[in-house]
Structures are given as structure tokens and as C-alpha cells.
Design a protein around this motif. Structure first.
Motif, mmCIF file in Angstrom:
data_model
loop_
_atom_site.group_PDB
_atom_site.id
_atom_site.type_symbol
_atom_site.label_atom_id
_atom_site.label_comp_id
_atom_site.label_asym_id
_atom_site.label_seq_id
_atom_site.Cartn_x
_atom_site.Cartn_y
_atom_site.Cartn_z
ATOM 1 N N ARG A 74 0.821 -1.212 0.000
ATOM 2 C CA ARG A 74 0.000 0.000 0.000
ATOM 3 C C ARG A 74 0.857 1.265 0.000
ATOM 4 O O ARG A 74 0.372 2.338 -0.374
ATOM 5 N N CYS A 75 2.102 1.145 0.437
ATOM 6 C CA CYS A 75 2.992 2.311 0.490
ATOM 7 C C CYS A 75 3.989 2.350 -0.670
ATOM 8 O O CYS A 75 4.913 3.170 -0.648
ATOM 9 N N ARG A 76 3.806 1.487 -1.658
ATOM 10 C CA ARG A 76 4.766 1.410 -2.760
ATOM 11 C C ARG A 76 4.866 2.731 -3.516
ATOM 12 O O ARG A 76 5.933 3.096 -4.012
ATOM 13 N N ASP A 77 3.752 3.445 -3.632
ATOM 14 C CA ASP A 77 3.772 4.691 -4.397
ATOM 15 C C ASP A 77 4.255 5.882 -3.579
ATOM 16 O O ASP A 77 4.213 7.021 -4.050
ATOM 17 N N LYS A 78 4.721 5.623 -2.354
ATOM 18 C CA LYS A 78 5.197 6.715 -1.495
ATOM 19 C C LYS A 78 6.636 6.459 -1.043
ATOM 20 O O LYS A 78 7.024 6.838 0.048
ATOM 21 N N ARG A 79 7.412 5.791 -1.880
ATOM 22 C CA ARG A 79 8.799 5.497 -1.551
ATOM 23 C C ARG A 79 9.739 6.538 -2.165
ATOM 24 O O ARG A 79 9.407 7.191 -3.157
ATOM 25 N N PHE A 80 10.917 6.652 -1.566
ATOM 26 C CA PHE A 80 11.951 7.559 -2.048
ATOM 27 C C PHE A 80 13.108 6.745 -2.644
ATOM 28 O O PHE A 80 13.300 5.572 -2.285
ATOM 29 N N ARG A 81 13.872 7.373 -3.533
ATOM 30 C CA ARG A 81 15.073 6.735 -4.063
ATOM 31 C C ARG A 81 16.209 7.754 -4.076
ATOM 32 O O ARG A 81 16.049 8.871 -4.568
#
Length: 332
Positions: free
Chosen positions: A159-166
Motif C-alpha cells: 500500500r505504500c509502494r507509491d510513497k517510496r523515495f530513491r
């Protein structure tokens, strides 16, 4: 600068600059929920060598603690919404020019940029605060993961995949503890969970007898409990499959109802068809309930709805037979 925090041997967290290495065993950080805001404060305070900054750091720690409780508390669950949390994460994880606004994605990830804590003046102070907050975020993330089952952990991660940083330098993918925490509070609030469990229990404990042997009352109650449980806890809390299974168990039991032959026959036929069907050929919940209610309404229309439980009917026949025998004995 390296900070070593020991929670319970051999659980150790090493915070080094803007990255974190964990040597903790799974589930070793068994702290109560109220403890983790204190962890934020400890990390923030211990991450600075200059004690002159302590008042400001304490103020920041208290602010984060307050925000954390506001995120967790149900009555204020919208006080800090997900958009605000993402903006805060973007400010903390961004570079020198980061602002409190929704970060821009590059190739599907928000941008994480290392900062220099050794810059002079307020810029260096801000960068050191960012690094300390990043470390606190990772400590919170690790605590959450270590206290969740693998299935739940994976569910929140998806559910948090679209709120990750790189990271723009190392390409390392970075997840944020504050985003995970907010996602958890959006999914399950403790009192909401208890209400949902209450609806499930009421659904499971209800019976045809409690409905007064009235199919309309029975199905109205079960529909209401299913809807409330699914709205409160998720769409698959009480599935239609479970609904139908319980219906057949309640209607076709060891002491079936008598004196309503058409309804009893419909229950027997319907249950057999359902038991021998495949997922592709099985009737839907709506079809099954509709057919049973139609038979019930036909009984009512013919003024022939007078159901009794078999055990009750047998007792009545036994009493009548006993009275008849006693009457014949007296006459002799």
C-alpha cells in the motif's frame, strides 16, 4: 557520527549519518505503542554533539511526539492526513532546496537527496536536523516491521509502494516510518477494529431461532451485520461464501423446522445443489436468499406459515399421545 541504541540484547540499532544498519532480531523490539514517540526524542537528542542546541532539539522532539499521537489518536485521525505526512517526508528527505510541498516523482519515486551536516550557519543546523529526523523515521519503520506478522508487513508495504523515495546518488530505495504509521492508522483504528469484531460476533451468534423462525427477519439482520462489518474492517471481512455457509447451517440443522413443507423442501434442495456445485456454477448469495424468501412469502400469502422445530413438535406429539393413553386408561 555513530549512535548506538541498545533496546534488549542482542537487539541493536546503529544510526550512521543519514543511513541506518539494523542488527536487531525480528520481534526483539517489543515496546508498547506509547514508547515509540520517546524513541524519536532519544534519537533527536543523542544525534547532536552541540548541547547548546538541546532546547531546540527538545522542542522538535516534543512537536514530533505530539504529531505522532495525533496521527494515532482516532478522534483526531484526520489532524495529520496522508498528504501532509508525504509533504513532511519530502521536506525532510529532500535536498537543500526542498520545501513543504508534495515532492515530485522521478521514474516513479520521490527524490531522496543526501545533505551535508557540516555546512556553516543555519543551513548546517537544518541539515543536521534533517539527518536526525531521517534516522528517527527509519527507527520507527524498523520497530513497526519487527512487530508485525509477515503477511501484514507485506500488505502495508504494497500500500505504500507509491510513497517510496530513491536516493539520487546510490539509487537505494527508502521507505519512511511516518508514512507506514499513517497508513496503518488509516487501515485500522483500535476502537473501529473492536466495533468490526462486534459485528462479526453478532453475525456468527445469530440463529434462525433468534429470528423467531422468520426468514425475512433473519436475512435482514445478517445483511445488516455483513454490511457493517465489511464497511468497518474491509470488504472481505464477511464474504458471501461465508454468509451462504452459515445460512445453510442455520436452516438445515439437527432439529429442522416442520409444518412448512415447501420451505423445508426448498432448503434441502438448495443446500444439496450448492454443496455439489462448483465456483463457476454455484448460485450467488442474492439468488439463494431470493428463492428462500419467495417460498416464505408464498407460505404467508396462503396463510400456511406456522413453523415449529422438530424437537418441539415431537414433544407436543408425545404430550398428546400421553394424554390420550391416560384418557383411555381412565375410561377402562
Amino acid at each position: 557520527m555513530t549512535l548506538l541504541l541498545s533496546f534488549s540484547p542482542p537487539a541493536v540499532v546503529i544510526l550512521r549519518g543519514s543511513s541506518m544498519v539494523s542488527t536487531a532480531r525480528p520481534s526483539s523490539l517489543g515496546m508498547p505503542c506509547s514508547s515509540w514517540p520517546s524513541l524519536l526524542l532519544v534519537v533527536l537528542v543523542a544525534s547532536f554533539k552541540n548541547l547548546l542546541l538541546l532546547p531546540r532539539i527538545l522542542n522538535l522532539g516534543i512537536t514530533l511526539t505530539y504529531m505522532a499521537f495525533k496521527i494515532y489518536e482516532e478522534s483526531e485521525c484526520n489532524f495529520v492526513n496522508m498528504d501532509t505526512v508525504v509533504k513532511m517526508a519530502g521536506l525532510v528527505n529532500g535536498g537543500d532546496d526542498a520545501k513543504f510541498e508534495t515532492p515530485v516523482k522521478v521514474n516513479g519515486f520521490y527524490v531522496y537527496e543526501p545533505v551535508d551536516p557540516n555546512l556553516p550557519g543555519r543551513r548546517g543546523e537544518l541539515n543536521r536536523t534533517k539527518i536526525a529526523t531521517r534516522n528517527a523515521s527509519q527507527a520507527l519503520l524498523m520497530w513497526l516491521k519487527n512487530n508485525m506478522k509477515y503477511e501484514s508487513w507485506r500488505s502495508v508495504q504494497l500500500r505504500c509502494r507509491d510513497k517510496r523515495f530513491r536516493c539520487i546518488r546510490t539509487n537505494q530505495i527508502i521507505e519512511c516510518g511516518e508514512i507506514w504509521l499513517k497508513e496503518l492508522t488509516l487501515s485500522v483504528v483500535p476502537s473501529t477494529l473492536m466495533r468490526g469484531l462486534g459485528f462479526k460476533v453478532e453475525f456468527d451468534n445469530y440463529s434462525f431461532d433468534k429470528a423467531g423462525l422468520n426468514p425475512a427477519v433473519y436475512f435482514d439482520h445478517q445483511d445488516e451485520m455483513q454490511d457493517k462489518a465489511n464497511i468497518t474492517m474491509g470488504p472481505n471481512t464477511i464474504t458471501d461464501q461465508r454468509y451462504v455457509e452459515k445460512t445453510w447451517l442455520d436452516l438445515d440443522k439437527e432439529d429442522p423446522i416442520e409444518n412448512v413443507p415447501l420451505f423445508s423442501h426448498a432448503v434441502m434442495i438448495g443446500k444439496n445443489e450448492w454443496a455439489n456445485s462448483t465456483p463457476e456454477t454455484a448460485k450467488s448469495k442474492q439468488e439463494i436468499v431470493g428463492e428462500l424468501l419467495n417460498v416464505y412469502r408464498n407460505h404467508v400469502a396462503e396463510k400456511a406459515w406456522n413453523p415449529v422445530v422438530r424437537s418441539t413438535a415431537e414433544k407436543a406429539r408425545l404430550v398428546a399421545f400421553t394424554a390420550k393413553v391416560e384418557q383411555e386408561t381412565r375410561e377402562e
